[in-house]
Motif scaffolding. Structure first.
Motif, PDB file in Angstrom:
ATOM      1  N   HIS A   4      -8.251  13.309   5.495  1.00  0.00           N
ATOM      2  CA  HIS A   4      -7.868  14.261   4.435  1.00  0.00           C
ATOM      3  C   HIS A   4      -7.555  13.549   3.125  1.00  0.00           C
ATOM      4  N   ARG A   5      -7.413  12.216   3.156  1.00  0.00           N
ATOM      5  CA  ARG A   5      -7.108  11.472   1.921  1.00  0.00           C
ATOM      6  C   ARG A   5      -8.354  10.789   1.331  1.00  0.00           C
ATOM      7  N   SER A   6      -9.508  11.047   1.983  1.00  0.00           N
ATOM      8  CA  SER A   6     -10.717  10.378   1.477  1.00  0.00           C
ATOM      9  C   SER A   6     -11.239  11.111   0.243  1.00  0.00           C
ATOM     10  N   SER A  41      -3.977  -5.985  11.608  1.00  0.00           N
ATOM     11  CA  SER A  41      -2.565  -5.544  11.617  1.00  0.00           C
ATOM     12  C   SER A  41      -2.308  -4.329  10.729  1.00  0.00           C
ATOM     13  N   ASP A  42      -3.171  -4.102   9.712  1.00  0.00           N
ATOM     14  CA  ASP A  42      -2.861  -3.122   8.657  1.00  0.00           C
ATOM     15  C   ASP A  42      -1.512  -3.518   8.023  1.00  0.00           C
ATOM     16  N   GLY A  43      -1.279  -4.826   8.012  1.00  0.00           N
ATOM     17  CA  GLY A  43      -0.003  -5.344   7.503  1.00  0.00           C
ATOM     18  C   GLY A  43       0.315  -4.807   6.111  1.00  0.00           C
ATOM     19  N   PHE A  61     -14.672   0.285   6.897  1.00  0.00           N
ATOM     20  CA  PHE A  61     -14.421   1.722   6.767  1.00  0.00           C
ATOM     21  C   PHE A  61     -13.081   2.098   7.399  1.00  0.00           C
ATOM     22  N   HIS A  62     -12.260   2.796   6.611  1.00  0.00           N
ATOM     23  CA  HIS A  62     -11.045   3.413   7.154  1.00  0.00           C
ATOM     24  C   HIS A  62     -11.477   4.712   7.812  1.00  0.00           C
ATOM     25  N   VAL A  63     -11.231   4.874   9.104  1.00  0.00           N
ATOM     26  CA  VAL A  63     -11.595   6.112   9.795  1.00  0.00           C
ATOM     27  C   VAL A  63     -10.308   6.886  10.098  1.00  0.00           C
ATOM     28  N   GLY A  83       0.464  -2.033   5.131  1.00  0.00           N
ATOM     29  CA  GLY A  83      -0.093  -0.692   4.915  1.00  0.00           C
ATOM     30  C   GLY A  83       0.927   0.327   5.395  1.00  0.00           C
ATOM     31  N   SER A  84       0.845   1.566   4.846  1.00  0.00           N
ATOM     32  CA  SER A  84       1.785   2.584   5.336  1.00  0.00           C
ATOM     33  C   SER A  84       1.222   3.139   6.649  1.00  0.00           C
ATOM     34  N   LEU A  85       2.109   3.339   7.602  1.00  0.00           N
ATOM     35  CA  LEU A  85       1.701   3.866   8.908  1.00  0.00           C
ATOM     36  C   LEU A  85       2.543   5.102   9.193  1.00  0.00           C
ATOM     37  N   SER A 110     -11.339   0.460  -2.621  1.00  0.00           N
ATOM     38  CA  SER A 110     -10.118   0.970  -1.973  1.00  0.00           C
ATOM     39  C   SER A 110     -10.595   2.143  -1.105  1.00  0.00           C
ATOM     40  N   TYR A 111      -9.731   3.127  -0.826  1.00  0.00           N
ATOM     41  CA  TYR A 111     -10.160   4.298  -0.043  1.00  0.00           C
ATOM     42  C   TYR A 111     -11.318   5.038  -0.717  1.00  0.00           C
ATOM     43  N   SER A 112     -11.255   5.096  -2.073  1.00  0.00           N
ATOM     44  CA  SER A 112     -12.044   6.120  -2.768  1.00  0.00           C
ATOM     45  C   SER A 112     -13.496   5.696  -3.026  1.00  0.00           C
ATOM     46  N   GLY A 132       0.864  -1.187   0.000  1.00  0.00           N
ATOM     47  CA  GLY A 132       0.000   0.000   0.000  1.00  0.00           C
ATOM     48  C   GLY A 132       0.888   1.219   0.000  1.00  0.00           C
ATOM     49  N   GLY A 133       0.520   2.211   0.821  1.00  0.00           N
ATOM     50  CA  GLY A 133       1.362   3.410   0.941  1.00  0.00           C
ATOM     51  C   GLY A 133       1.357   4.259  -0.318  1.00  0.00           C
ATOM     52  N   GLY A 134       2.446   4.992  -0.506  1.00  0.00           N
ATOM     53  CA  GLY A 134       2.555   5.900  -1.656  1.00  0.00           C
ATOM     54  C   GLY A 134       2.213   7.328  -1.303  1.00  0.00           C
ATOM     55  N   GLU A 135       1.784   7.565  -0.079  1.00  0.00           N
ATOM     56  CA  GLU A 135       1.354   8.927   0.277  1.00  0.00           C
ATOM     57  C   GLU A 135       2.502   9.932   0.318  1.00  0.00           C
ATOM     58  N   GLY A 136       3.720   9.445   0.194  1.00  0.00           N
ATOM     59  CA  GLY A 136       4.877  10.362   0.165  1.00  0.00           C
ATOM     60  C   GLY A 136       5.556  10.309  -1.197  1.00  0.00           C
ATOM     61  N   THR A 151     -12.507   0.517  11.001  1.00  0.00           N
ATOM     62  CA  THR A 151     -11.196   0.156  11.534  1.00  0.00           C
ATOM     63  C   THR A 151     -10.399   1.408  11.910  1.00  0.00           C
ATOM     64  N   HIS A 152      -9.238   1.192  12.541  1.00  0.00           N
ATOM     65  CA  HIS A 152      -8.371   2.238  13.097  1.00  0.00           C
ATOM     66  C   HIS A 152      -9.056   2.963  14.254  1.00  0.00           C
ATOM     67  N   ILE A 153      -9.982   2.352  14.916  1.00  0.00           N
ATOM     68  CA  ILE A 153     -10.818   3.040  15.910  1.00  0.00           C
ATOM     69  C   ILE A 153     -10.046   3.411  17.177  1.00  0.00           C
ATOM     70  N   SER A 154      -8.823   2.866  17.350  1.00  0.00           N
ATOM     71  CA  SER A 154      -8.043   3.246  18.546  1.00  0.00           C
ATOM     72  C   SER A 154      -6.982   4.281  18.183  1.00  0.00           C
ATOM     73  N   ARG A 155      -7.144   4.959  17.049  1.00  0.00           N
ATOM     74  CA  ARG A 155      -6.108   5.921  16.635  1.00  0.00           C
ATOM     75  C   ARG A 155      -6.207   7.216  17.415  1.00  0.00           C
ATOM     76  N   GLY A 156      -7.301   7.387  18.143  1.00  0.00           N
ATOM     77  CA  GLY A 156      -7.444   8.595  18.987  1.00  0.00           C
ATOM     78  C   GLY A 156      -8.461   8.313  20.079  1.00  0.00           C
ATOM     79  N   GLY A 193      -5.674   0.382  -0.337  1.00  0.00           N
ATOM     80  CA  GLY A 193      -5.763   1.547   0.557  1.00  0.00           C
ATOM     81  C   GLY A 193      -5.861   2.839  -0.229  1.00  0.00           C
ATOM     82  N   THR A 194      -5.009   3.798   0.148  1.00  0.00           N
ATOM     83  CA  THR A 194      -5.027   5.138  -0.458  1.00  0.00           C
ATOM     84  C   THR A 194      -4.872   5.059  -1.977  1.00  0.00           C
ATOM     85  N   ASP A 195      -3.906   4.241  -2.399  1.00  0.00           N
ATOM     86  CA  ASP A 195      -3.557   4.143  -3.819  1.00  0.00           C
ATOM     87  C   ASP A 195      -4.355   3.021  -4.476  1.00  0.00           C
TER      88      ASP A 195
HETATM   89  C1  FWO Z   1      -4.001   3.672  11.371  1.00  0.00           C
HETATM   90  C2  FWO Z   1      -2.880   4.526  10.832  1.00  0.00           C
HETATM   91  C3  FWO Z   1      -1.718   4.514  11.817  1.00  0.00           C
HETATM   92  C4  FWO Z   1      -2.376   3.938   9.514  1.00  0.00           C
HETATM   93  C5  FWO Z   1      -3.398   4.092   8.387  1.00  0.00           C
HETATM   94  N1  FWO Z   1      -2.958   3.259   7.270  1.00  0.00           N
HETATM   95  C6  FWO Z   1      -3.776   3.110   6.201  1.00  0.00           C
HETATM   96  O1  FWO Z   1      -4.892   3.540   6.140  1.00  0.00           O
HETATM   97  C7  FWO Z   1      -3.207   2.386   5.014  1.00  0.00           C
HETATM   98  C8  FWO Z   1      -2.398   3.317   4.149  1.00  0.00           C
HETATM   99  N2  FWO Z   1      -3.094   4.581   3.951  1.00  0.00           N
HETATM  100  C9  FWO Z   1      -2.134   2.622   2.830  1.00  0.00           C
HETATM  101  O2  FWO Z   1      -2.873   2.835   1.864  1.00  0.00           O
HETATM  102  O3  FWO Z   1      -1.181   1.818   2.810  1.00  0.00           O
HETATM  103  C10 FWO Z   1      -3.473   5.547   7.900  1.00  0.00           C
HETATM  104  O4  FWO Z   1      -2.689   5.857   6.994  1.00  0.00           O
HETATM  105  O5  FWO Z   1      -4.304   6.280   8.407  1.00  0.00           O
END
Ligand code: FWO
Ligand code: ZN
Ligand code: ZN
Length: 386
Positions: free
Chosen positions: A165-167, A285-287, A197-199, A289-291, A132-134, A70-74, A226-231, A101-103
């Protein structure tokens, strides 16, 4: 080596996930056929595995893995590597659900499907989300219902991004149609029809999900955030969602992350226990995936990559905080199996799939998946190119 049809596991200390103590397990093909104090089958041509001194837990179920990376956000150089199948085995994951994911442009559903089939050929049970995300979601066939009905490995849609912000900044109408299609497609194909749902960190959190439950006839079971413990605030919302009967998924603590910094998944799991809501909690795990990575003062220091090892690591951290293993295991076995109606997964029990992980002091020693040893006493089954 040809796998023997019958396998007799001797003297394993079993957490099914409930603790049942030292037992023998008889496996025929892919299935557990009996668990008893002492099984002696000298008649059969069977393989005997002495599990004395080992703890046996159900194969872990990971409901959110970027199996093709996944990843690619940078930028392109931050696209993360695809999953090494041996990582699943070494970390006791025997069932995985793959996602984009994002990509959703350079990563394809066709590639996701092929990777899931590769993992299945090796012996890991796999499923995938379409999309995917979109929003509107990327699909195989142009239709969510067709994807779920016609493509066997598709069991739902995800990870659809909200409050991030990436949705795609989806509207309520767009989101509710995705859940509606997942439900009807799932009914017709006898699949759970889950929308994962990615939150993100956005202020709105899961407000839009409460709206679906309130304003429509759609049962809450199709909505799996998912990601519900991120905050902390999001997690409090998550507990309210759980009180309505929904299941919330927490991204597991990654092996290199410390559980001392800030609010994290281990705290969230403890709080779920304290609120008697642990049955409505799973971890993923979001294995691969970019974190986003933060240093000890919480400053962003770049992108990390998720590891499927996060599941066992999180379970260990929770047990070290005093929660019993048999209770903690539920969040990566029976609770997850229930979300997806995996009727033969998540338990060491008669008639269940023989998905069994053997541990010695939290180290994975051996893994049986669908009745086959994928790792035996530290020796991995050969996997092409790994
Ligand atoms: C829960 C947080 C820490 C990680 C989370 N990862 C993804 O959603 C996957 C990533 N965007 C990908 O496409 O690989 C995030 O970026 O918010
Ligand atoms: Zn995500
Ligand atoms: Zn993800």
């Amino acid at each position: 080596t040809v796998e023997k049809f019958f396998k007799l596991i001797k003297n394993a200390c079993i957490y099914a996930p409930e603790y049942i103590g030292k037992r023998d397990i008889l496996i025929a093909g892919k299935t557990i056929i009996t668990i008893e104090e002492n099984i002696n089958f000298p008649l059969f041509d069977l393989e005997i595995y002495d599990a004395t001194g080992l703890i046996a837990i159900p194969g872990l179920i990971d409901p959110h893995v970027h199996i093709t990376g996944g990843g690619g956000e940078g930028g392109f150089s931050t696209r993360t590597p695809e999953l090494r199948i041996s990582d699943c085995i070494k970390n006791g994951v025997t069932t995985a659900i793959g996602c984009l994911g994002t990509d959703g442009i350079t990563r394809s559903l066709e590639n996701l499907y092929a990777k899931a089939k590769a993992m299945e050929e090796i012996g890991i049970s796999t499923y995938i989300y379409t999309g995917s995300y979109s929003v509107p979601p990327v699909t195989f066939t142009g239709s969510i219902q067709k994807d779920i009905i016609l493509i066997d490995k598709v069991i739902g849609v995800g990870e659809i991004a909200i409050s991030d912000h990436r949705s795609s900044q989806p509207t309520f109408e767009e989101i509710v149609k995705i859940v509606a299609d997942a439900r009807v497609g799932g009914m017709i194909a006898k699949k759970p029809g889950i929308v994962n749902f990615h939150v993100g960190n956005g202020e709105r959190g899961i407000e839009i999900l409460f709206e679906i439950v309130k304003r429509t006839e759609i049962p809450i079971k199709h909505i799996y955030p998912t990601h519900i413990s991120r905050g902390k605030k999001l997690f409090e919302q998550g507990l309210e969602f759980a009180k309505l009967g929904g299941v919330i998924d927490l991204t597991a603590l990654q092996p290199e992350e410390n559980s001392e910094f800030g609010f994290n998944t281990v705290d969230a799991i403890i709080q779920s226990f304290d609120n008697n809501l642990i049955e409505n909690v799973t971890i993923s795990s979001d294995g691969q995936g970019s974190l986003p990575k933060f240093d000890k003062n919480g400053n962003f220091v770049g992108l990390g990559v998720g590891s499927v090892g996060a599941l066992l690591y999180t379970i260990k951290k929770v047990v070290e905080r005093g929660i019993k293993l048999d209770e903690t295991l539920k969040i990566a076995t029976v609770n997850t199996a229930k979300v997806f109606n995996f009727s033969k997964k998540g338990r060491i029990a008669k008639d269940f799939d023989a998905d069994i992980v053997f541990l010695r002091d939290w180290e994975v020693v051996s893994v049986i998946s669908r009745g086959e040893f994928l790792m035996k006493d530290g020796i991995l089954k050969p996997i092409n190119f790994e």
